[in-house]
Write a protein that holds these residues in place. Structure first.
Motif, PDB file in Angstrom:
ATOM      1  N   LEU A 132      -5.321   4.582   1.754  1.00  0.00           N
ATOM      2  CA  LEU A 132      -4.682   3.545   1.297  1.00  0.00           C
ATOM      3  C   LEU A 132      -4.775   3.441  -0.061  1.00  0.00           C
TER       4      LEU A 132
ATOM      5  N   ARG B  84      -3.886   0.713  -2.799  1.00  0.00           N
ATOM      6  CA  ARG B  84      -3.369  -0.794  -2.719  1.00  0.00           C
ATOM      7  C   ARG B  84      -2.737  -1.078  -3.975  1.00  0.00           C
TER       8      ARG B  84
ATOM      9  N   ALA C 140       0.184   5.349   0.987  1.00  0.00           N
ATOM     10  CA  ALA C 140      -0.826   6.020   1.796  1.00  0.00           C
ATOM     11  C   ALA C 140      -0.472   7.562   1.716  1.00  0.00           C
TER      12      ALA C 140
ATOM     13  N   ASN D  73       0.772  -1.167  -0.012  1.00  0.00           N
ATOM     14  CA  ASN D  73       0.025  -0.012   0.047  1.00  0.00           C
ATOM     15  C   ASN D  73       0.779   1.009   0.155  1.00  0.00           C
TER      16      ASN D  73
ATOM     17  N   ILE E 130       2.836  -0.932   4.237  1.00  0.00           N
ATOM     18  CA  ILE E 130       2.248   0.565   4.002  1.00  0.00           C
ATOM     19  C   ILE E 130       3.493   1.339   3.890  1.00  0.00           C
TER      20      ILE E 130
ATOM     21  N   ASN F  31      -1.172  -4.143   9.620  1.00  0.00           N
ATOM     22  CA  ASN F  31      -1.628  -4.250   8.389  1.00  0.00           C
ATOM     23  C   ASN F  31      -1.265  -5.593   8.060  1.00  0.00           C
TER      24      ASN F  31
END
Length: 389
Positions: free
Chosen positions: A83, A85, A78, A76, A199, A195
């Motif tokens: 987010l 993906r 951000a 991901n 990220i 997660n």
């Protein structure tokens, strides 16, 4: 001592090359300055491309990797509000595996005795000699005694600060370097990840990364100025900053805990050309450094080792001297593509001190484009999962 290939450095690159050569019947010895415990204490990256996983499979050393590694189909980006993906599996049909570099090193190290791979630890004052000849050698001190290994080739897998690259005569090579104006402050903790996939976050306060080593061990980073000191960052302060930069969705699922390891790592992009001079071949960090954005360091070393093993095996088993001559060009073609991806992702996800409103607007536009474009996501996925070797 005489051997065909003297490998300097018993990190994952040196050990992997040693195992690949031994599997093909090419005699070699690995020479390492540090102790085994010290080598294993170095905590590094843990996202493996299929080139790295494939080499471990080929060696039959992938049992623990398969049992403990986390297969991931995406990651991901951000931007402070959402987010984005990147579905790596959808766009490439491939995956990456989360498995610590330390664990790769441990697997290679543990298998060495049974497979006849000699590793000399505690070798001090390592020096390379006669690399322009067909009979180069490596000298070192072990337990207070002088020793020499004579070989046909030397493989420098000894990192950025090792002696191998420095043995190449001045003026022969060319260096390309970009030193970044920040470092990554990282914390490793025995807590579940926030997660299931990595990220990378671009926040107005700076960059952050949420990653994992297992279902119960997490690795987080933020970027900080190079003037920052580790003692000024308590665990509590770092967790608070991570919660802000990663955004509310990730923060809501973040479990805090005491740090196992905490450090600040400077970032640079670096390439040395050529990666071969005479009887010396450079692999991994001895020839190039990438910023950790995109997780290319270990995987790029693995592709170097793949090319080096093919070249050396071709030379000894088929008398194919052209394979060794072509090593540098083959390796560098992939090195520069990986450097490009790491640089691009670093520029996209970090706020550079000299950047102004225009540069920030470009980041926003690029992230908006990525969020809405399958073509952009496919390009990122292709680079992230690993370009062909």
């Amino acid at each position: 001592m005489d051997t065909r290939v003297a490998i300097i450095g018993a990190g994952p690159a040196g050990l992997l090359l040693g195992h690949l050569l031994k599997a093909e019947g090419v005699d070699c010895v690995v020479i390492e300055r540090q102790t085994p415990d010290y080598v294993l204490s170095r905590i590094r990256a843990g996202v493996l491309e299929q080139i790295t996983v494939g080499l471990m499979e080929r060696l039959g050393l992938d049992a623990r990797l398969k049992a403990e590694g986390l297969v991931e189909e995406g990651f991901n980006l951000a931007d402070g509000e959402r987010l984005i993906r990147i579905d790596v599996a959808k766009f490439t049909g491939k995956t990456v595996t989360v498995y610590g570099q330390t664990e790769i090193t441990r697997d290679l190290m543990d298998a060495a005795p049974a497979r006849g791979l000699e590793v000399i630890y505690g070798a001090e004052d390592v020096a390379l000699h006669d690399i322009d000849s067909d009979a180069p050698s490596v000298t070192f001190r072990k337990d207070g005694r002088e020793a020499r290994v004579t070989a046909r080739f030397i493989a420098g897998c000894d990192g950025f600060h090792g002696p191998s690259r420095k043995a190449i005569p001045a003026g022969v090579g060319r260096e390309y370097e970009r030193v970044y104006p920040f470092g990554w402050l990282g914390i490793l903790a025995d807590v579940p990840p926030c997660n299931p996939e990595l990220i990378y976050a671009n926040h107005e306060r700076g960059f952050a990364l949420a990653s994992m080593r297992s279902h119960t061990r997490s690795r987080y980073y933020i970027d900080v100025p190079l003037t920052e000191k580790i003692e000024d960052w308590s665990d509590a302060r770092l967790w608070d900053e991570l919660a802000v930069r990663l955004g509310p969705e990730a923060a809501a699922n973040m479990t805090r805990g005491p740090s196992i390891e905490k450090s600040i790592a400077p970032l640079r992009s670096y390439v040395f050309e050529p990666m071969r001079h005479g009887s010396l071949l450079l692999c991994g960090d001895a020839a190039h450094i990438v910023p950790p954005t995109g997780a290319k360091g270990l995987n790029l070393a693995a592709s170097d080792v793949h090319y080096a093993a093919e070249a050396l095996t071709g030379c000894f088993r088929r008398s194919d001297n052209d394979a060794v001559a072509a090593y540098s060009a083959r390796a560098l073609a992939r090195v520069w593509k990986c450097e490009r991806f790491s640089w691009t992702l670093t520029k996209l996800m970090h706020r550079f001190p000299d950047d102004g409103p225009f540069e920030r607007a470009m980041q926003v536009a690029e992230l908006d484009y990525i969020a809405s474009s399958d073509a952009a996501q496919a390009s990122i996925a292709e680079n992230y999962v690993g370009l062909p070797v």
